[in-house]
Design a protein around this motif. Sequence first.
Motif: not given
Length: 160
Positions: A60-70
Amino acid sequence: MNKEEQLIMGLRDLYNKIVFLNKFKMEEALKGYKPSEVHCIEYIGKNVEPNVTKLAEYFYMTRSAISKITKKLINKGVIESYQKPDNQKEIYFRLTEKGKEIYKIHEELHKGFHERDKVVFEEISEEQLDIMLNFVEKYNRHLDNKIKKQYKNISHKKSL
């Protein structure tokens, strides 16, 4: 406070206690990794063809937030990205050997937490567990529907 409120407060209190008890062992064993990174590693380790969209939906996060984590996880050498020969558009993730080590440490910690709490579950009957699982499933479906409705409304407002 009515019973529904007591239940919600009890679940929140229970969750907070579990997090509190687990936090110190997790931080010690997984130094240098934030909880969001560890959970991302766990998801990638357990799922087939994980990508940014699947991770964002699950957490339940934005794709942008996940991109930063990955990106952080790639830089730490615990995951790598790849593409399928027949689909050069989509980017997927998999664990590296280092990522598999982190995944294994995390799984072992959870086994230890389960052992710690097993005494409670041994006192609960199958019927009681079934009732609780049924409640959790119903509540999850309800919240999923609310999230879909809210997301649909947000998407619709953005397109206006």
